[in-house]
Design a protein around this motif. Structure first.
Motif, PDB file in Angstrom:
ATOM      1  N   UNK A 166     -15.451 -29.298 -33.361  1.00  0.00           N
ATOM      2  CA  UNK A 166     -14.509 -28.224 -33.665  1.00  0.00           C
ATOM      3  C   UNK A 166     -15.135 -26.860 -33.429  1.00  0.00           C
ATOM      4  N   UNK A 167     -16.353 -26.674 -33.921  1.00  0.00           N
ATOM      5  CA  UNK A 167     -17.024 -25.384 -33.747  1.00  0.00           C
ATOM      6  C   UNK A 167     -17.286 -25.111 -32.269  1.00  0.00           C
ATOM      7  N   UNK A 168     -17.696 -26.138 -31.539  1.00  0.00           N
ATOM      8  CA  UNK A 168     -17.942 -25.982 -30.097  1.00  0.00           C
ATOM      9  C   UNK A 168     -16.664 -25.607 -29.359  1.00  0.00           C
ATOM     10  N   UNK A 169     -15.535 -26.148 -29.797  1.00  0.00           N
ATOM     11  CA  UNK A 169     -14.249 -25.836 -29.165  1.00  0.00           C
ATOM     12  C   UNK A 169     -13.866 -24.383 -29.397  1.00  0.00           C
ATOM     13  N   UNK A 170     -14.013 -23.893 -30.633  1.00  0.00           N
ATOM     14  CA  UNK A 170     -13.668 -22.504 -30.945  1.00  0.00           C
ATOM     15  C   UNK A 170     -14.485 -21.527 -30.104  1.00  0.00           C
ATOM     16  N   UNK A 171     -15.801 -21.731 -30.086  1.00  0.00           N
ATOM     17  CA  UNK A 171     -16.676 -20.796 -29.361  1.00  0.00           C
ATOM     18  C   UNK A 171     -16.608 -21.047 -27.851  1.00  0.00           C
ATOM     19  N   UNK A 172     -16.581 -22.318 -27.457  1.00  0.00           N
ATOM     20  CA  UNK A 172     -16.626 -22.670 -26.037  1.00  0.00           C
ATOM     21  C   UNK A 172     -15.411 -22.196 -25.262  1.00  0.00           C
ATOM     22  N   UNK A 173     -14.206 -22.393 -25.816  1.00  0.00           N
ATOM     23  CA  UNK A 173     -12.999 -21.955 -25.108  1.00  0.00           C
ATOM     24  C   UNK A 173     -12.978 -20.436 -24.940  1.00  0.00           C
ATOM     25  N   UNK A 174     -13.439 -19.726 -25.954  1.00  0.00           N
ATOM     26  CA  UNK A 174     -13.485 -18.258 -25.847  1.00  0.00           C
ATOM     27  C   UNK A 174     -14.426 -17.829 -24.728  1.00  0.00           C
ATOM     28  N   UNK A 175     -15.600 -18.423 -24.672  1.00  0.00           N
ATOM     29  CA  UNK A 175     -16.586 -18.029 -23.664  1.00  0.00           C
ATOM     30  C   UNK A 175     -16.140 -18.418 -22.255  1.00  0.00           C
ATOM     31  N   UNK A 176     -15.625 -19.645 -22.105  1.00  0.00           N
ATOM     32  CA  UNK A 176     -15.223 -20.119 -20.778  1.00  0.00           C
ATOM     33  C   UNK A 176     -14.065 -19.286 -20.228  1.00  0.00           C
ATOM     34  N   UNK A 184      -2.751  -6.365 -25.507  1.00  0.00           N
ATOM     35  CA  UNK A 184      -2.599  -7.754 -25.949  1.00  0.00           C
ATOM     36  C   UNK A 184      -3.913  -8.519 -25.880  1.00  0.00           C
ATOM     37  N   UNK A 185      -4.687  -8.294 -24.833  1.00  0.00           N
ATOM     38  CA  UNK A 185      -5.978  -8.986 -24.716  1.00  0.00           C
ATOM     39  C   UNK A 185      -6.923  -8.569 -25.833  1.00  0.00           C
ATOM     40  N   UNK A 186      -6.992  -7.262 -26.100  1.00  0.00           N
ATOM     41  CA  UNK A 186      -7.858  -6.767 -27.175  1.00  0.00           C
ATOM     42  C   UNK A 186      -7.392  -7.285 -28.529  1.00  0.00           C
ATOM     43  N   UNK A 187      -6.088  -7.236 -28.760  1.00  0.00           N
ATOM     44  CA  UNK A 187      -5.522  -7.678 -30.039  1.00  0.00           C
ATOM     45  C   UNK A 187      -5.786  -9.157 -30.289  1.00  0.00           C
ATOM     46  N   UNK A 188      -5.605  -9.978 -29.262  1.00  0.00           N
ATOM     47  CA  UNK A 188      -5.813 -11.416 -29.431  1.00  0.00           C
ATOM     48  C   UNK A 188      -7.283 -11.738 -29.706  1.00  0.00           C
ATOM     49  N   UNK A 189      -8.209 -11.040 -29.028  1.00  0.00           N
ATOM     50  CA  UNK A 189      -9.634 -11.272 -29.278  1.00  0.00           C
ATOM     51  C   UNK A 189     -10.005 -10.949 -30.722  1.00  0.00           C
ATOM     52  N   UNK A 190      -9.557  -9.793 -31.207  1.00  0.00           N
ATOM     53  CA  UNK A 190      -9.884  -9.388 -32.569  1.00  0.00           C
ATOM     54  C   UNK A 190      -9.232 -10.314 -33.597  1.00  0.00           C
ATOM     55  N   UNK A 247      -1.148 -20.325 -12.043  1.00  0.00           N
ATOM     56  CA  UNK A 247      -0.532 -19.321 -12.926  1.00  0.00           C
ATOM     57  C   UNK A 247       0.813 -19.814 -13.445  1.00  0.00           C
ATOM     58  N   UNK A 248       1.602 -20.454 -12.564  1.00  0.00           N
ATOM     59  CA  UNK A 248       2.901 -20.989 -12.991  1.00  0.00           C
ATOM     60  C   UNK A 248       2.724 -22.050 -14.071  1.00  0.00           C
ATOM     61  N   UNK A 249       1.742 -22.924 -13.899  1.00  0.00           N
ATOM     62  CA  UNK A 249       1.473 -23.945 -14.914  1.00  0.00           C
ATOM     63  C   UNK A 249       1.037 -23.332 -16.231  1.00  0.00           C
ATOM     64  N   UNK A 250       0.194 -22.291 -16.151  1.00  0.00           N
ATOM     65  CA  UNK A 250      -0.263 -21.612 -17.369  1.00  0.00           C
ATOM     66  C   UNK A 250       0.918 -20.972 -18.096  1.00  0.00           C
ATOM     67  N   UNK A 287      -5.613 -18.485 -19.316  1.00  0.00           N
ATOM     68  CA  UNK A 287      -5.658 -19.851 -19.863  1.00  0.00           C
ATOM     69  C   UNK A 287      -5.863 -19.847 -21.375  1.00  0.00           C
ATOM     70  N   UNK A 288      -6.522 -18.804 -21.882  1.00  0.00           N
ATOM     71  CA  UNK A 288      -6.742 -18.723 -23.337  1.00  0.00           C
ATOM     72  C   UNK A 288      -5.424 -18.671 -24.085  1.00  0.00           C
ATOM     73  N   UNK A 289      -4.432 -18.002 -23.522  1.00  0.00           N
ATOM     74  CA  UNK A 289      -3.121 -17.923 -24.179  1.00  0.00           C
ATOM     75  C   UNK A 289      -2.447 -19.285 -24.248  1.00  0.00           C
TER      76      UNK A 289
END
Length: 354
Positions: free
Chosen positions: A244-254, A90-96, A13-16, A287-289
């Motif tokens: 690029x497309x895999x990164x956009x979708x993959x990071x969100x899902x992971x 914040x979580x909802x806003x960032x997702x949208x 958490x500190x690293x994040x 980690x998404x942030x």
């Protein structure tokens, strides 16, 4: 006493927090410094995403870190409710906002000639207004119903099923609708838009490949190494689009899928869930942030160029200041030495015969 898992989670958490703060601040500086980025419509979406990530990094993440270290409730109940409100908002806003960015990219690729007439700053402001109203509605309802508090499963102030035991079915419906209209909706939009973008990108790559191959056939005297280099470049171009497309979708899902699944499972399974898994899923969501600045901004050419210009400016200024200080010190030393030389009087000669 903290066990090994809590220590690892605390360090994570500190690293994040550190990475998220630094990277999002750099994105904000680039936005403020470069007028071209401010003129672009995606810049507004990225600014909103950066704002959400920064606020999450200074409010929710430190409280989770304190909760892991102290293994208890950090702060009072009222303060925890405010942080829980921010967590949902914040979580909802960032997702949208990520969904809005994907729609913007889809319009830019599929309708490149009419993009500026379809997506304007006014349209971006309207979309961002919807994301704020959508996020405020869910977070306000949860706070007013006292469904937010310190959740020991995630070691953070967020939606708390223990506080909502009296609500029963209402809390279950609220949680399912919340994640359906945020996580699931965003995931569907990301998949549909980015897969369409990938389809168009591959179509353009295929057309370029056909033209390139026709050119290579005409150039019969071309060296084999040059021909192979052209073919390799075609392959790299296709791989870049897919990556690029895999990164956009993959990071969100992971990052978000484990947390959302844990949230849904928590509603329907009466037995306790392992707290280490709950903390890990929350850390992945955090980690998404930290990854968003790299996924959406800092790896793009315009942001890299701005960072390079800022770095060169800072280095030149520091070099100029150090060289000026060095020249000033040398001049001061030379003045001191000349003054010392002038103060030394030559010996007086006695007249002859005395």
């Amino acid at each position: 006493m903290m066990d090994a898992a809590d220590i690892v989670a605390s360090v994570l958490v500190l690293g994040i927090i550190v990475v998220s703060l630094l990277s999002n601040v750099v994105v904000l500086i680039c936005f403020m410094y470069n007028p071209e980025i401010r003129k672009q419509v995606p810049g507004l979406f990225i600014l909103n995403l950066t704002f959400c990530n920064l606020l999450l990094s200074v409010s929710n993440m430190p409280l989770t870190l304190i909760g892991l270290i102290t293994t208890g409730h950090p702060g009072g109940s009222g303060f925890c409710q405010i942080v829980g409100f921010l967590d949902t908002f914040l979580t909802t806003n960032s997702m949208l906002t990520m969904a809005a960015l994907s729609i913007d990219r889809w319009v830019a690729v599929v309708f490149p000639l009419s993009y500026h007439s379809r997506i304007r700053h006014r349209d971006a402001v309207i979309v961002l207004g919807y994301t704020w109203i959508h996020s405020l509605c869910f977070s306000t309802v949860a706070t007013c119903r006292s469904w937010v508090g310190y959740n020991h499963l995630y070691a953070s102030c967020t939606l708390c099923s223990v506080r909502a035991k009296g609500a029963g079915t209402q809390f279950i419906i609220f949680t399912v609708v919340l994640h359906s209209l945020t996580f699931l909706l965003t995931l569907i939009v990301l998949c549909v838009t980015y897969l369409k973008v990938l389809k168009v990108a591959r179509f353009h790559c295929k057309r370029i490949d056909v033209i390139t191959m026709q050119t290579l056939v005409l150039l019969v005297d071309i060296h084999p190494s040059v021909r192979q280099k052209c073919l390799d470049e075609q392959k790299r171009r296709r791989q870049r689009a897919t990556k690029k497309i895999s990164t956009f979708i993959g990071t969100f899902m992971v990052c978000f899928t484990p947390y959302v699944i844990t949230r849904i499972v928590e509603l329907f399974i009466p037995g306790p869930i392992n707290s280490h898994w709950g903390v890990l899923s929350k850390c992945l969501a955090y980690t998404k942030a930290a990854s968003d600045p790299f996924v959406y901004s800092l790896l793009r050419h315009q942001y890299r160029k701005t960072c390079s210009l800022l770095a060169n400016k800072v280095l030149k200024r520091s070099t100029f200041n150090s060289s000026s200080l060095r020249i000033e010190n040398n001049a001061r030393r030379s003045d001191n030495s000349s003054n010392a030389t002038n103060n030394v009087q030559p010996p007086t000669e006695k007249p002859l015969g005395q």
